[in-house]
Write an enzyme that holds these catalytic residues in place. Structure first.
Site, short mmCIF file in Angstrom:
data_model
loop_
_atom_site.label_atom_id
_atom_site.label_comp_id
_atom_site.label_asym_id
_atom_site.label_seq_id
_atom_site.Cartn_x
_atom_site.Cartn_y
_atom_site.Cartn_z
N TYR A 223 105.19 40.85 67.59
CA TYR A 223 105.26 42.12 66.87
C TYR A 223 104.01 42.26 65.99
CZ TYR A 223 107.64 45.81 64.12
OH TYR A 223 107.99 46.97 63.52
N CYS A 427 134.80 -3.82 56.81
CA CYS A 427 135.13 -2.93 57.93
C CYS A 427 134.12 -3.20 59.05
CB CYS A 427 135.08 -1.49 57.44
SG CYS A 427 135.49 -0.31 58.72
#
Ligand code: IVH
Length: 665
Positions: A223, A427
């Protein structure tokens, strides 16, 4: 020729080579020759600061200076386009235009590029400013970052351009670059970019333009705005700006009838998948600027253009169960397990459910028929539930409350969407994940160790945290399954060598939340040693550029934990580097920024490991195997025949030891 004349000559030449390479895709010289010219220019510019030029090709390398962006008001507001989703809406648009104009007209059909929009201002043939869309009225001045994008000309070619004009377009991250970036982020457990659009806009907003430069953005312009434009036709103007050095799409077409417009739409609906960048539709523009002015604007968008949006690819399948993955940081991710379904060229069996809120919002039940979408995203996502297809309603999906791996209660921190398992010392996936991160290539880079060996050592009770690695002896591991004498020795020597890894990588390797590679470097520059960092308060930390409260809190939290201080202490006692090597920091450069370099063969002056360290010191990346993304091969003697063949096939430059040393001098 004087040095000043040579500077001008080099600037002109390098602009041309950039254009040939990035816009025309037709380089005339090798990357290496390019780098040599660039270095010559850099050296000469350093000698002649009075001859500085904001638009010199050297400015593409980016700078390390941090600053916030200034807001700039757009001279012409940046409007958006009205969206349509069907051929009948396109047909309505066409009829409206026809009725309104009451004369012949042409429609310019373009791809709707799915990136982030940019407005560039050129004054007297030079790029003077680049501004993001912002809210359409004003945006951020991102000129320095935009200058690193090689397909955007800093200085225009040819002639006939207005003395001042704006040109707008889309900044994009090509699929290939995006996928590579996400692979790297995944390895580092950093959040992935959902799509190339987010990656491009995120990159453009980075404060450090050297990182922007390494992200290889591209841009298409579509543009042209200003007074005294060359033609009345939008298409003709695009063809003209191409001559000034801009990259415009080569698939843009001018159509005379509605049927031709539909042909374009139908063709590109499928063909777009072969384009190197993401697109999400087609833009239709009335070609004549005079007719555009006659049609005018609504409050939000032009009446002379619309966007036709492609349907995101979507499939419907059954949800069988939801499983949960625990990452290195303890974050728990829900994953939908689905009946396999074909979607956009691949079979999808699993899809991301992101977080508890998304699950709740979907009102998901096991056995539901769910819609899976793959828009610009690589990871498919569940976007809806076909509630009418429920015959019997299954169990409601409720986010788990306990960690699936270790059973601890999950917590959700304020302001965060994810649930976390905080049991980081017991964990298993967190422990293993932290060790895997620690040994990974960009962290301690311990050769011979990988996720499988880490798992094995962990199962055997040999390691419980990263510091345990340094206690290992060959005799501890030699008798393990799949382990020979040679591999055991390699591992132990790899661990030993990692003691020389510079402090910034050690700091990254510790795996402190939010401390990625760049942050680790910033912290090392500011604090120099682990002791200084351990004792830094919130104020000390947030006074460092780029360190915000979130990172600062995370660092403080990490060192407040006695277990972490103990790990750091054990690492230090083992001989791991815990302070910056001042000389080493001073010697660092960005000369090899963005380069992927393969080392191959035998060398005379330095060892392979030394070359590896050089590459990293100068901002490059040492990679193991040759691919089309390899920038060059640092080739010693007796390079393996298969590597040689591959390099020749892909046309990858070979750099000798001497040439390489010259490069980084
Ligand atoms: S023309 C006044 N052309 O779509 C309209 N826009 O919703 C000016 N876009 O913000 C825009 N490809 O970021 C135009 N070929 C194209 C485009 C395009 C993508 C984006 C652009 C704009 C948005 C409009």
């Amino acid at each position: 020729m004087t040095e000043i004349e040579r500077i001008d000559q080099l600037r002109e030449e390098l602009h041309r080579h950039n254009y040939n390479y990035y816009v025309l895709n037709a380089p005339e010289i090798s990357d290496q020759e390019f780098d040599f010219l660039m270095r010559e220019l850099q050296d000469l510019e350093a000698k002649h600061p009075e001859h500085r030029d904001e638009n010199s090709p050297t400015m593409r390398v980016g700078s390390d200076i941090n600053k916030n962006f200034t807001q700039v008001v757009h001279k012409y507001p940046m409007l958006s386009l009205a969206n349509t989703y069907s051929e009948s809406e396109v047909s309505d648009f066409y009829d409206r235009v026809k009725k309104s104009l009451n004369e012949e007209f042409e429609i310019c059909c373009e791809m709707k590029y799915d990136g982030t929009s940019i407005s560039l201002t050129y004054e007297n043939g030079k790029l003077s400013r680049a501004v993001t869309r912002g809210d359409g009225v004003q945006g951020d001045d991102v000129t320095d970052n935009v200058k690193t994008i090689r397909s955007i000309p800093l200085v225009l070619h040819g002639e006939g351009y207005p003395s001042e004009f704006e040109i707008r377009g889309e900044i994009l991250m090509p699929w290939e670059v995006f996928e590579e970036l996400n692979r790297e982020r995944e390895a580092r457990e950093e959040p992935l970019f959902a799509n190339p659009r987010n990656a491009a806009s995120g990159t453009l907003k980075l404060q450090n333009s050297a990182i922007v430069a390494s992200r290889k953005l591209d841009a298409y312009l579509y543009y042209l705005l200003g007074e005294n434009l060359p033609y009345d036709g939008h298409y003709e103007n695009l063809k003209e700006v191409e001559k000034w050095g801009f990259k415009i799409s080569d698939v843009t077409r001018k159509c005379k009838t509605l049927e031709e417009v539909f042909e374009f739409i139908r063709y590109w609906d499928t063909e777009r998948k072969n384009l190197p960048v993401a697109t999400d539709g087609i833009v239709l523009k009335v070609n004549s600027l005079r007719q555009q002015r006659n049609l005018g604007y609504t409050a939000k968008s032009p009446r002379w253009a619309i966007a036709y949006k492609f349907q995101a690819e979507r499939a419907c399948t059954r949800l069988n169960k939801v499983t949960y993955q625990v990452g290195r940081t303890g974050a728990v991710t829900p994953v939908a397990n689905l009946d396999p379904v074909q979607l956009a060229g691949t079979v999808v069996k699993r899809a991301s459910l992101h977080n508890a809120d998304i699950i709740e919002g979907l009102d998901l039940h096991i056995g539901d028929m769910v819609y899976v979408e793959k828009g610009g995203e690589i990871i498919p996502k569940i976007v809806g539930v076909d509630k009418d297809a429920r015959i019997m309603i299954g169990d409601k999906v409720r986010f788990i409350t306990d960690c699936p791996e270790c059973g601890s209660k999950l917590v959700r921190y304020k302001g965060e969407a994810a649930y976390y398992c905080t049991n980081d010392t017991a964990c298993p996936p967190q422990i293993k994940g932290k060790i895997e991160h620690f040994i990974s290539r960009r962290a301690m880079n311990i050769e011979g160790l990988g996720p499988e060996t880490v798992d094995q050592f962990y199962q055997e009770g040999l390691i419980h945290d990263i510091a345990d690695l340094y206690k290992l002896k060959a005799s501890d591991i030699i008798n393990l399954e799949r382990m020979g004498e040679k591999s055991a020795e390699n591992i132990i020597s790899g661990i030993e060598q990692s003691k020389n890894v510079p402090f910034e990588r050690v700091l990254f390797a510790l795996g402190i939340r939010f401390v990625g590679e760049t942050t680790a470097k910033t912290l090392v520059k500011a604090f120099k040693s682990i002791d200084a960092l351990i004792h830094a308060g919130l104020d000390d930390l947030i006074h460092v550029d780029e360190i915000g409260e979130k990172i600062a809190q995370s660092i403080i939290l990490y060192f407040a934990d006695a277990k972490n201080r103990d790990i750091v202490e054990r690492l230090r006692v083992a001989g791991v580097t815990m302070e910056a090597d001042e000389q080493d920091t001073a010697d660092r450069t960005e000369k090899l920024a963005g380069k992927s370099i393969v080392i191959s063969g035998v060398f005379t002056y330095h060892s392979r490991d030394e070359y590896k360290a050089f590459i990293e010191k100068h901002g490059g990346k040492n990679v193991g195997s040759i691919s089309s993304k390899t920038s060059f091969i640092l080739a010693g003697d007796n390079m393996g025949p298969s590597k040689l063949e591959k390099a020749q096939k892909l046309g990858i430059a070979m750099v000798s030891e001497e040439e390489f040393l010259e490069m980084i001098k």
